[in-house]
Design a protein around this motif. Structure first.
Motif, PDB file in Angstrom:
ATOM      1  N   ASP A  92       0.829  -1.207   0.000  1.00 54.84           N
ATOM      2  CA  ASP A  92       0.000   0.000   0.000  1.00 54.84           C
ATOM      3  C   ASP A  92       0.866   1.260   0.000  1.00 54.84           C
ATOM      4  OD1 ASP A  92      -2.157  -1.675   0.040  1.00 54.84           O
ATOM      5  OD2 ASP A  92      -2.671  -1.343   2.144  1.00 54.84           O
ATOM      6  N   PHE A  93       1.963   1.207   0.740  1.00 56.79           N
ATOM      7  CA  PHE A  93       2.887   2.348   0.788  1.00 56.79           C
ATOM      8  C   PHE A  93       3.528   2.546  -0.582  1.00 56.79           C
ATOM      9  CE2 PHE A  93       7.273   3.930   1.932  1.00 56.79           C
ATOM     10  CZ  PHE A  93       6.874   5.218   2.235  1.00 56.79           C
ATOM     11  N   ASN A  94       3.853   1.450  -1.241  1.00 56.50           N
ATOM     12  CA  ASN A  94       4.421   1.511  -2.578  1.00 56.50           C
ATOM     13  C   ASN A  94       3.449   2.203  -3.542  1.00 56.50           C
ATOM     14  OD1 ASN A  94       6.604   0.305  -4.511  1.00 56.50           O
ATOM     15  ND2 ASN A  94       4.653  -0.197  -5.463  1.00 56.50           N
ATOM     16  N   GLN A  95       2.167   1.869  -3.429  1.00 62.65           N
ATOM     17  CA  GLN A  95       1.138   2.491  -4.260  1.00 62.65           C
ATOM     18  C   GLN A  95       1.020   3.981  -3.966  1.00 62.65           C
ATOM     19  OE1 GLN A  95       0.896  -0.064  -6.562  1.00 62.65           O
ATOM     20  NE2 GLN A  95      -1.190   0.702  -6.758  1.00 62.65           N
ATOM     21  N   PHE A  96       1.128   4.328  -2.690  1.00 60.46           N
ATOM     22  CA  PHE A  96       1.070   5.740  -2.274  1.00 60.46           C
ATOM     23  C   PHE A  96       2.218   6.528  -2.900  1.00 60.46           C
ATOM     24  CE2 PHE A  96       3.130   8.647   0.769  1.00 60.46           C
ATOM     25  CZ  PHE A  96       2.198   9.677   0.792  1.00 60.46           C
ATOM     26  N   LEU A  97       3.428   5.977  -2.855  1.00 57.69           N
ATOM     27  CA  LEU A  97       4.598   6.656  -3.437  1.00 57.69           C
ATOM     28  C   LEU A  97       4.447   6.819  -4.939  1.00 57.69           C
ATOM     29  CD1 LEU A  97       7.478   4.812  -1.535  1.00 57.69           C
ATOM     30  CD2 LEU A  97       6.720   7.159  -1.150  1.00 57.69           C
ATOM     31  N   ASN A  98       3.920   5.787  -5.565  1.00 58.32           N
ATOM     32  CA  ASN A  98       3.804   5.791  -7.025  1.00 58.32           C
ATOM     33  C   ASN A  98       2.712   6.737  -7.520  1.00 58.32           C
ATOM     34  OD1 ASN A  98       4.303   4.907  -9.685  1.00 58.32           O
ATOM     35  ND2 ASN A  98       2.612   3.472  -9.559  1.00 58.32           N
ATOM     36  N   VAL A  99       1.550   6.700  -6.881  1.00 50.55           N
ATOM     37  CA  VAL A  99       0.395   7.459  -7.364  1.00 50.55           C
ATOM     38  C   VAL A  99       0.366   8.877  -6.818  1.00 50.55           C
ATOM     39  CG1 VAL A  99      -2.125   7.568  -7.451  1.00 50.55           C
ATOM     40  CG2 VAL A  99      -0.959   5.358  -7.659  1.00 50.55           C
ATOM     41  N   GLU A 100       0.470   9.003  -5.490  1.00 53.83           N
ATOM     42  CA  GLU A 100       0.313  10.326  -4.874  1.00 53.83           C
ATOM     43  C   GLU A 100       1.596  11.137  -4.854  1.00 53.83           C
ATOM     44  OE1 GLU A 100      -2.015  10.694  -1.352  1.00 53.83           O
ATOM     45  OE2 GLU A 100      -3.062   8.789  -1.681  1.00 53.83           O
ATOM     46  N   ARG A 101       2.714  10.476  -4.652  1.00 49.19           N
ATOM     47  CA  ARG A 101       3.994  11.187  -4.616  1.00 49.19           C
ATOM     48  C   ARG A 101       4.644  11.289  -6.000  1.00 49.19           C
ATOM     49  NH1 ARG A 101       7.155  11.619   0.062  1.00 49.19           N
ATOM     50  NH2 ARG A 101       5.861  12.345   1.781  1.00 49.19           N
ATOM     51  N   ASN A 102       4.174  10.473  -6.928  1.00 51.22           N
ATOM     52  CA  ASN A 102       4.769  10.419  -8.274  1.00 51.22           C
ATOM     53  C   ASN A 102       6.281  10.198  -8.195  1.00 51.22           C
ATOM     54  OD1 ASN A 102       4.595  10.512 -11.109  1.00 51.22           O
ATOM     55  ND2 ASN A 102       5.198  12.670 -11.153  1.00 51.22           N
ATOM     56  N   ALA A 103       6.685   9.326  -7.265  1.00 49.89           N
ATOM     57  CA  ALA A 103       8.109   9.051  -7.049  1.00 49.89           C
ATOM     58  C   ALA A 103       8.666   8.216  -8.191  1.00 49.89           C
ATOM     59  CB  ALA A 103       8.307   8.322  -5.717  1.00 49.89           C
ATOM     60  N   SER A 104       9.970   8.360  -8.451  1.00 50.48           N
ATOM     61  CA  SER A 104      10.619   7.583  -9.498  1.00 50.48           C
ATOM     62  C   SER A 104      10.754   6.131  -9.054  1.00 50.48           C
ATOM     63  CB  SER A 104      11.998   8.161  -9.805  1.00 50.48           C
ATOM     64  OG  SER A 104      12.873   7.961  -8.715  1.00 50.48           O
ATOM     65  N   SER A 105      10.957   5.244 -10.018  1.00 50.51           N
ATOM     66  CA  SER A 105      11.119   3.820  -9.687  1.00 50.51           C
ATOM     67  C   SER A 105      12.337   3.605  -8.804  1.00 50.51           C
ATOM     68  CB  SER A 105      11.245   3.001 -10.976  1.00 50.51           C
ATOM     69  OG  SER A 105      12.344   3.458 -11.755  1.00 50.51           O
TER      70      SER A 105
END
Length: 299
Positions: free
Chosen positions: A9-22
């Protein structure tokens, strides 16, 4: 909810809401996996049962293993972001990181390339080949603009304005900035876009607007850029190491050495705080000291 589900879930948060790089997401996940192993060793059931004393013990063990303060600080920052996420989701009542102070970082002077070293990098590629043209464009643009690798791989064809010789960069926190580039970067980009990139794009069934493509015609990743730079370094037969930030450090250092003001360099780098840019003054002071020692009759 299991620890693995929380990390997902945290990974999804970083990817979607934070738009963090891979690359950033991978670092967070590695830090959490390491902390998870520590919890299992200490027989602590899951992330939601952690107390601030547990985090302090974890930091102590990291230091005992010889980890630097910089690395420990980054790992603690990952945990702080993770537990802030859990707190917002209502999964923990008290943030165990809240009362754990961040280790003071050993302030290191950033490494940079001297101009002779850069020349060797610029002369390494075979510009008759599409990958050589791409690599040359990457090195020239990174040195010309000081962009982060995560910003470089997001650049699209529409972001480049050859009439003004500027590139629109999409930085951290969705912030955008325009950065100028010079004739060398312009020539390398033009050659790559009209030749090498077309050849690489032809290898893929899907068209894209990303400027930098891999050998299969797909958008280049952060890790792909790091691999390319390491390969270029080996072929240039240089003994020093290379990483994307070293080109960024070189960009800032050379600008300041040539008299650019701190505020302008801050804006070009996309730093929110001037203190982040001021670390380069240590390099320029050493540079000026060497000039003085070599030039002044009574130095």
């Amino acid at each position: 909810m299991t620890n693995q589900q929380l990390m997902h879930d945290f990974n999804q948060f970083l990817n979607v809401e934070r738009n963090a790089s891979s690359y950033t997401i991978d670092q967070y996940q590695a830090d959490l996996q390491q902390f998870h192993m520590f919890l299992e060793h200490e027989q602590i059931e899951d992330f939601t049962h952690v107390k601030h004393s547990d985090v302090r013990l974890y930091l102590t063990q990291l230091y005992d293993q010889g980890l630097s303060r910089v690395s420990a600080s980054r790992k603690l920052s990952s945990l702080r972001t993770f537990y802030t996420f859990l707190e917002k989701e209502g999964l923990v009542g008290v943030n165990p990181i809240e009362y754990v102070s961040t280790p003071k970082k050993d302030r290191k002077i950033p490494q940079f390339f001297y101009e002779e070293e850069l020349e060797k990098l610029f002369e390494t590629e075979d510009l008759s080949m599409p990958l050589g043209q791409r690599n040359q464009a990457i090195i020239e643009l990174m040195y010309a603009t000081g962009v982060r690798v995560s910003e470089l791989v997001q650049i699209t064809i529409g972001d480049i304005d050859f009439s003004l010789n500027t590139v629109l960069v999409h930085g951290k926190g969705m912030k955008q900035r325009y950065i100028p580039f010079g004739a060398y970067a312009e020539n390398a980009l033009r050659q790559y876009l009209r030749d090498g990139r077309l050849q690489l794009q032809a290898k893929s069934d899907h068209e894209c607007d990303d400027v930098f493509l891999n050998h299969r015609g797909a958008p280049l990743t952060d890790e792909g850029v790091r691999y390319i730079l390491n390969d270029v370094m080996k072929r240039a037969a240089l003994t020093s190491s290379i990483h994307p930030h070293k080109l960024r450090h070189t960009f800032a250092t050379h600008l300041l050495n040539q008299g650019a003001d701190m505020r302008s360099v801050q804006e070009l780098l996309g730093h929110e705080s001037l203190s982040s840019t001021q670390i380069y003054t240590h390099v320029t002071k050493d540079y000026l000291q060497n000039i003085y020692n070599n030039a002044h009759p009574r130095a």
